[in-house]
Design an enzyme around this catalytic site. Sequence first.
Site, PDB file in Angstrom:
ATOM      1  N   HIS A  89      -4.219  -4.134  -3.052  1.00 56.14           N
ATOM      2  CA  HIS A  89      -4.753  -3.958  -1.698  1.00 56.14           C
ATOM      3  C   HIS A  89      -4.923  -2.492  -1.321  1.00 56.14           C
ATOM      4  O   HIS A  89      -4.950  -2.156  -0.145  1.00 56.14           O
ATOM      5  CB  HIS A  89      -3.842  -4.667  -0.676  1.00 56.14           C
ATOM      6  N   ASN A 115      12.833 -14.564  -2.283  1.00 57.30           N
ATOM      7  CA  ASN A 115      12.435 -14.452  -0.880  1.00 57.30           C
ATOM      8  C   ASN A 115      13.508 -15.142  -0.051  1.00 57.30           C
ATOM      9  O   ASN A 115      13.884 -16.275  -0.363  1.00 57.30           O
ATOM     10  CB  ASN A 115      11.069 -15.156  -0.686  1.00 57.30           C
ATOM     11  N   PRO A 116      14.036 -14.502   0.991  1.00 56.67           N
ATOM     12  CA  PRO A 116      15.059 -15.168   1.807  1.00 56.67           C
ATOM     13  C   PRO A 116      14.515 -16.405   2.518  1.00 56.67           C
ATOM     14  O   PRO A 116      15.279 -17.243   2.975  1.00 56.67           O
ATOM     15  CB  PRO A 116      15.484 -14.107   2.834  1.00 56.67           C
ATOM     16  N   VAL A 151       0.837  -1.193   0.000  1.00 58.59           N
ATOM     17  CA  VAL A 151       0.000   0.000   0.000  1.00 58.59           C
ATOM     18  C   VAL A 151       0.882   1.257   0.000  1.00 58.59           C
ATOM     19  O   VAL A 151       0.383   2.368   0.080  1.00 58.59           O
ATOM     20  CB  VAL A 151      -0.984  -0.024   1.191  1.00 58.59           C
ATOM     21  N   ASP A 152       2.209   1.049  -0.079  1.00 63.07           N
ATOM     22  CA  ASP A 152       3.110   2.201  -0.191  1.00 63.07           C
ATOM     23  C   ASP A 152       3.205   2.616  -1.665  1.00 63.07           C
ATOM     24  O   ASP A 152       2.586   2.004  -2.538  1.00 63.07           O
ATOM     25  CB  ASP A 152       4.505   1.863   0.398  1.00 63.07           C
ATOM     26  N   GLY A 173       9.135 -10.981  -2.281  1.00 66.08           N
ATOM     27  CA  GLY A 173       8.798 -10.413  -0.970  1.00 66.08           C
ATOM     28  C   GLY A 173       7.374 -10.620  -0.519  1.00 66.08           C
ATOM     29  O   GLY A 173       6.835  -9.793   0.202  1.00 66.08           O
ATOM     30  N   THR A 174       6.774 -11.727  -0.950  1.00 67.33           N
ATOM     31  CA  THR A 174       5.424 -12.001  -0.449  1.00 67.33           C
ATOM     32  C   THR A 174       5.352 -13.407   0.126  1.00 67.33           C
ATOM     33  O   THR A 174       5.958 -14.337  -0.406  1.00 67.33           O
ATOM     34  CB  THR A 174       4.341 -11.784  -1.540  1.00 67.33           C
TER      35      THR A 174
HETATM   36  P1  NAD Z   1       4.060 -10.631   4.480  1.00 66.03           P
HETATM   37  O1  NAD Z   1       4.446  -9.723   5.605  1.00 66.03           O
HETATM   38  O2  NAD Z   1       3.035 -11.673   4.727  1.00 66.03           O
HETATM   39  O3  NAD Z   1       5.350 -11.379   3.909  1.00 66.03           O
HETATM   40  C1  NAD Z   1       6.531 -10.713   3.624  1.00 66.03           C
HETATM   41  C2  NAD Z   1       7.452 -11.695   2.917  1.00 66.03           C
HETATM   42  O4  NAD Z   1       8.612 -10.984   2.529  1.00 66.03           O
HETATM   43  C3  NAD Z   1       7.909 -12.864   3.799  1.00 66.03           C
HETATM   44  O5  NAD Z   1       7.722 -14.072   3.085  1.00 66.03           O
HETATM   45  C4  NAD Z   1       9.405 -12.589   4.018  1.00 66.03           C
HETATM   46  O6  NAD Z   1      10.183 -13.775   4.084  1.00 66.03           O
HETATM   47  C5  NAD Z   1       9.752 -11.785   2.785  1.00 66.03           C
HETATM   48  N1  NAD Z   1      10.864 -10.851   2.951  1.00 66.03           N
HETATM   49  C6  NAD Z   1      11.271 -10.204   4.071  1.00 66.03           C
HETATM   50  N2  NAD Z   1      12.315  -9.403   3.785  1.00 66.03           N
HETATM   51  C7  NAD Z   1      12.569  -9.530   2.465  1.00 66.03           C
HETATM   52  C8  NAD Z   1      13.508  -8.958   1.570  1.00 66.03           C
HETATM   53  N3  NAD Z   1      14.411  -8.066   2.017  1.00 66.03           N
HETATM   54  N4  NAD Z   1      13.467  -9.303   0.263  1.00 66.03           N
HETATM   55  C9  NAD Z   1      12.559 -10.203  -0.199  1.00 66.03           C
HETATM   56  N5  NAD Z   1      11.645 -10.782   0.606  1.00 66.03           N
HETATM   57  C10 NAD Z   1      11.643 -10.455   1.909  1.00 66.03           C
HETATM   58  O7  NAD Z   1       3.657  -9.656   3.269  1.00 66.03           O
HETATM   59  P2  NAD Z   1       2.642  -9.815   2.058  1.00 66.03           P
HETATM   60  O8  NAD Z   1       2.803 -11.158   1.444  1.00 66.03           O
HETATM   61  O9  NAD Z   1       2.822  -8.595   1.238  1.00 66.03           O
HETATM   62  O10 NAD Z   1       1.166  -9.777   2.697  1.00 66.03           O
HETATM   63  C11 NAD Z   1       0.807  -9.066   3.824  1.00 66.03           C
HETATM   64  C12 NAD Z   1      -0.215  -7.940   3.653  1.00 66.03           C
HETATM   65  O11 NAD Z   1       0.297  -6.855   4.406  1.00 66.03           O
HETATM   66  C13 NAD Z   1      -0.424  -7.404   2.274  1.00 66.03           C
HETATM   67  O12 NAD Z   1      -1.765  -7.432   2.004  1.00 66.03           O
HETATM   68  C14 NAD Z   1       0.041  -5.938   2.297  1.00 66.03           C
HETATM   69  O13 NAD Z   1      -0.972  -5.083   1.782  1.00 66.03           O
HETATM   70  C15 NAD Z   1       0.209  -5.602   3.752  1.00 66.03           C
HETATM   71  N6  NAD Z   1       1.454  -4.851   4.076  1.00 66.03           N
HETATM   72  C16 NAD Z   1       1.943  -3.902   3.208  1.00 66.03           C
HETATM   73  C17 NAD Z   1       3.153  -3.231   3.486  1.00 66.03           C
HETATM   74  C18 NAD Z   1       3.640  -2.166   2.526  1.00 66.03           C
HETATM   75  O14 NAD Z   1       2.844  -1.579   1.808  1.00 66.03           O
HETATM   76  N7  NAD Z   1       4.959  -1.895   2.455  1.00 66.03           N
HETATM   77  C19 NAD Z   1       3.869  -3.539   4.661  1.00 66.03           C
HETATM   78  C20 NAD Z   1       3.332  -4.513   5.526  1.00 66.03           C
HETATM   79  C21 NAD Z   1       2.143  -5.168   5.221  1.00 66.03           C
END
Ligand code: NAD
Length: 242
Positions: A107, A206-207, A91-92, A180-181
């Site tokens: 989202h 993804n790490p 959502v950023d 990153g998901t």
């Molecule tokens: P999630 O938090 O469920 O998963 C994040 C994933 O990223 C994990 O699998 C993790 O291992 C991986 N990860 C962590 N650091 C990483 C890196 N440096 N490089 C690559 N991968 C990395 O997130 P999601 O799958 O996006 O789902 C969660 C929900 O939370 C979404 O619907 C989203 O809208 C919301 N959300 C958004 C933000 C944002 O907009 N930046 C932040 C937090 C949550």
Amino acid sequence: MRIVVLSGAGISAESGVPTFRDDKNGLWARFDPYELSSTQGWQDHPERVWAWYLWRHHLVQRVDPNDGHRTVAEWEKITGIEDVTVVTQNVDNLHERAGSSAVHHLHGSLFEFRCDNCDSAYAGELPEMLEPELEAEPPQCTCGGLIRPDIVWFGEQLPERPWQASVDAVQRADLLIVVGTSGIVYPAAGLPEMALAQGTVVVEINPEETPLSSSATLAVRQSASDALPHLLQQLPSLLKRV
Ligand code: NAD
Ligand code: ZN
């Protein structure tokens, strides 16, 4: 070649936007993400949910895109790549600020607001929040409703237009990069399945292991900003090994 990048919170983690799982030390650590991201949570504690999103709205403006976002934007300039579409659960606005021109937000966005009663878009002033606060009063609409972030909360429908555009892009893609998901939030998590079913190469970055890792064509266990800058050059040799 047509590329689709499906991104999640992990790509923005290295810019300083915490993923839900990592956001455990801050002010909101004691709240379940569900409480802060659901219509139920909004009905029970609108001032808490508003404070959480207002804080994130300001936080995101203070951070910068990282090499992951920047690399994806630079791919648009490479000869031979016809199309780079970003489908993001984030959502950023870091993909847009890095320069990507086609970004579909599945989202919602921290930069759009609407009335929770009449759905009108809200373009009024937003108060500054320099330090995180646990509660803040959401603005009121002229209809008496409360202004909420235009974000898809748990249990809510995805907005039709970005979803359809994302499905269309995945159907046309030659390569889907999932970065990153955690791959557990549907229907977004269905996009890689759709791509694999039609024979498209799916690369996960993804790490950590995710439910997609075993079925992806290739799983790269690196962070987004480490893996993405070299990915396209290394891809042919990486794919030969799988
Ligand atoms: P999630 O938090 O469920 O998963 C994040 C994933 O990223 C994990 O699998 C993790 O291992 C991986 N990860 C962590 N650091 C990483 C890196 N440096 N490089 C690559 N991968 C990395 O997130 P999601 O799958 O996006 O789902 C969660 C929900 O939370 C979404 O619907 C989203 O809208 C919301 N959300 C958004 C933000 C944002 O907009 N930046 C932040 C937090 C949550
Ligand atoms: Zn209203």
